[in-house]
Design an enzyme around this catalytic site. Structure first.
Site, PDB file in Angstrom:
ATOM      1  N   PRO A  42      58.461  51.763 -36.339  1.00 33.61           N
ATOM      2  CA  PRO A  42      57.991  50.845 -37.351  1.00 33.61           C
ATOM      3  C   PRO A  42      59.068  50.418 -38.338  1.00 33.61           C
ATOM      4  O   PRO A  42      59.589  51.221 -39.096  1.00 33.61           O
ATOM      5  CB  PRO A  42      56.917  51.653 -38.072  1.00 33.61           C
ATOM      6  CG  PRO A  42      57.115  53.081 -37.642  1.00 33.61           C
ATOM      7  CD  PRO A  42      58.331  53.139 -36.806  1.00 33.61           C
ATOM      8  N   GLU A  43      59.357  49.150 -38.326  1.00 33.73           N
ATOM      9  CA  GLU A  43      60.181  48.534 -39.356  1.00 33.73           C
ATOM     10  C   GLU A  43      59.248  47.588 -40.105  1.00 33.73           C
ATOM     11  O   GLU A  43      58.046  47.602 -39.857  1.00 33.73           O
ATOM     12  CB  GLU A  43      61.372  47.813 -38.721  1.00 33.73           C
ATOM     13  CG  GLU A  43      62.195  48.756 -37.845  1.00 33.73           C
ATOM     14  CD  GLU A  43      63.404  48.110 -37.192  1.00 33.73           C
ATOM     15  OE1 GLU A  43      63.938  47.146 -37.765  1.00 33.73           O
ATOM     16  OE2 GLU A  43      63.803  48.557 -36.114  1.00 33.73           O
ATOM     17  N   LYS A 103      59.049  50.263 -45.770  1.00 35.69           N
ATOM     18  CA  LYS A 103      58.379  50.773 -44.578  1.00 35.69           C
ATOM     19  C   LYS A 103      57.216  51.702 -44.938  1.00 35.69           C
ATOM     20  O   LYS A 103      56.665  52.374 -44.061  1.00 35.69           O
ATOM     21  CB  LYS A 103      59.377  51.526 -43.686  1.00 35.69           C
ATOM     22  CG  LYS A 103      60.515  50.644 -43.167  1.00 35.69           C
ATOM     23  CD  LYS A 103      61.554  51.444 -42.403  1.00 35.69           C
ATOM     24  CE  LYS A 103      62.784  50.604 -42.130  1.00 35.69           C
ATOM     25  NZ  LYS A 103      63.904  51.405 -41.582  1.00 35.69           N
ATOM     26  N   ARG A 119      56.534  62.509 -32.827  1.00 38.85           N
ATOM     27  CA  ARG A 119      57.710  63.284 -33.230  1.00 38.85           C
ATOM     28  C   ARG A 119      57.541  64.033 -34.543  1.00 38.85           C
ATOM     29  O   ARG A 119      58.469  64.747 -34.965  1.00 38.85           O
ATOM     30  CB  ARG A 119      58.930  62.359 -33.285  1.00 38.85           C
ATOM     31  CG  ARG A 119      59.353  61.924 -31.893  1.00 38.85           C
ATOM     32  CD  ARG A 119      60.515  60.962 -31.928  1.00 38.85           C
ATOM     33  NE  ARG A 119      61.756  61.636 -32.255  1.00 38.85           N
ATOM     34  CZ  ARG A 119      62.925  61.012 -32.311  1.00 38.85           C
ATOM     35  NH1 ARG A 119      62.995  59.719 -32.088  1.00 38.85           N
ATOM     36  NH2 ARG A 119      64.018  61.673 -32.587  1.00 38.85           N
ATOM     37  N   ARG A 147      74.322  55.329 -35.114  1.00 33.49           N
ATOM     38  CA  ARG A 147      73.165  54.654 -34.514  1.00 33.49           C
ATOM     39  C   ARG A 147      73.622  53.793 -33.353  1.00 33.49           C
ATOM     40  O   ARG A 147      74.649  53.114 -33.447  1.00 33.49           O
ATOM     41  CB  ARG A 147      72.464  53.751 -35.529  1.00 33.49           C
ATOM     42  CG  ARG A 147      72.017  54.421 -36.813  1.00 33.49           C
ATOM     43  CD  ARG A 147      71.027  55.542 -36.611  1.00 33.49           C
ATOM     44  NE  ARG A 147      69.811  55.099 -35.951  1.00 33.49           N
ATOM     45  CZ  ARG A 147      68.776  54.522 -36.557  1.00 33.49           C
ATOM     46  NH1 ARG A 147      68.806  54.317 -37.857  1.00 33.49           N
ATOM     47  NH2 ARG A 147      67.712  54.154 -35.883  1.00 33.49           N
TER      48      ARG A 147
END
Length: 274
Positions: A2-3, A64, A116, A260
């Site tokens: 989710p962004e 977010k 997670r 990243r």
DNA sequence: CACGAGACCTGTTCGC
DNA sequence: TGCGAACAGGTCTCGT
């Protein structure tokens, strides 16, 4: 997952309650916590007590974070990497990732699924204690190219890690940052204070365009975690390693920036700026 | 101040 | 087919 566009889509889904019920107006009767470490603040026992019989007034988004103003205090949820929120009938069997369940005053539940377990839940009188640390909203009219230029000049950092820093700008994640930088023709390792006026404008437009397009498509669906969005079909570079750049056909490369995975077109986004 | 490494978790996919 | 390594939308803390 989710962004900004995905979180916004989830907020809208919960607010409208199409095919379920709209969340605003519902009362939380109690909560079930199958992974109590989701609760950051206050203590788990206090959280349980405070949530009892709270009425959800609204569903909003800041950066977010999902923000639920209640009749008393505010519930904040951050979905991190793998979180999702759904409203479903109380009798539906609990999925193995549905770690937090809010029992509502109808035969419905609000379920927080998070494979997670990185997600975060807060109950706060003053949500500003968490939200005030965030940078500007990229789609707010107050966030102009001029403001972006000023903020970029205050740091001497690589562009991508800076754009991912939620104190600098709230809402961008790995997908939309890669897409915006490609749109702007900027290499992710370029120093933030070295951009020309023209490059800042392109970056600002890249951010606006990718986020708005993401929103229009209800975000991006990736893997098994979140579906419902279709922006993944529009990716120009993200997870397109080896495929031709839509602008110049050069194969997209995957590099590491700020630990990243990062996707660039080596032709459209040269590391050395002229 | 800027940056890399490691941590928090679990699931899927890749490479041999 | 099996098995370990690499990788995944995020962010925090620590050491240099």
């Amino acid at each position: 997952m989710p962004e900004l566009p995905e979180v916004e889509s989830i907020a809208q889904r919960l607010c409208e309650g199409t095919e379920t019920i709209p969340l605003p107006g519902r009362k939380i009767k109690h909560v079930s916590l199958y992974w109590p470490r989701h609760i950051v603040q206050p203590s788990v026992s206090t959280f349980r007590r405070r949530m009892k019989d709270r009425v959800i007034r609204d569903v909003r988004r800041r950066g977010k974070f999902l923000v639920f103003p209640l009749d008393e205090g505010n519930l904040l949820i951050h979905l991190r990497m793998s979180g999702d929120l759904t409203i479903c009938p109380a009798k539906k069997p609990r999925g193995s990732y549905e770690h937090t369940i809010f029992h509502l005053d109808e035969p419905w539940q609000l379920r927080f699924s998070d494979a997670r377990k990185f997600g975060l839940i807060y109950y706060l009188k003053d949500p500003g204690r968490v939200l005030n640390r965030l940078g500007p909203e990229p789609l707010d009219p107050a966030f102009t190219a001029h403001l972006l230029a000023e903020r970029l000049k205050k740091h001497q950092r690589m562009l991508k890690p800076l754009l991912l820093d939620q104190r600098f700008l709230a809402g961008l994640g790995n997908i939309y940052t890669d897409e915006a930088l490609h749109y702007a023709g900027l290499h992710p390792r370029i120093r933030s204070d070295s951009l020309s006026q023209d490059q800042v404008e392109k970056l600002w437009h890249g951010i606006q365009t990718t986020l708005r397009e993401g929103l229009r498509q209800n975000g991006a669906s990736i893997d098994w975690v979140y579906r419902g969005g279709s922006f993944q079909n529009q990716f120009r570079v993200y997870q397109r390693t080896g495929e031709p750049c839509p602008i110049c056909s050069t194969p997209i490369e995957r590099i590491i920036v700020g630990q990243r995975g990062t996707h660039i077109c080596p032709h459209c986004q040269p590391e050395i700026t002229k």
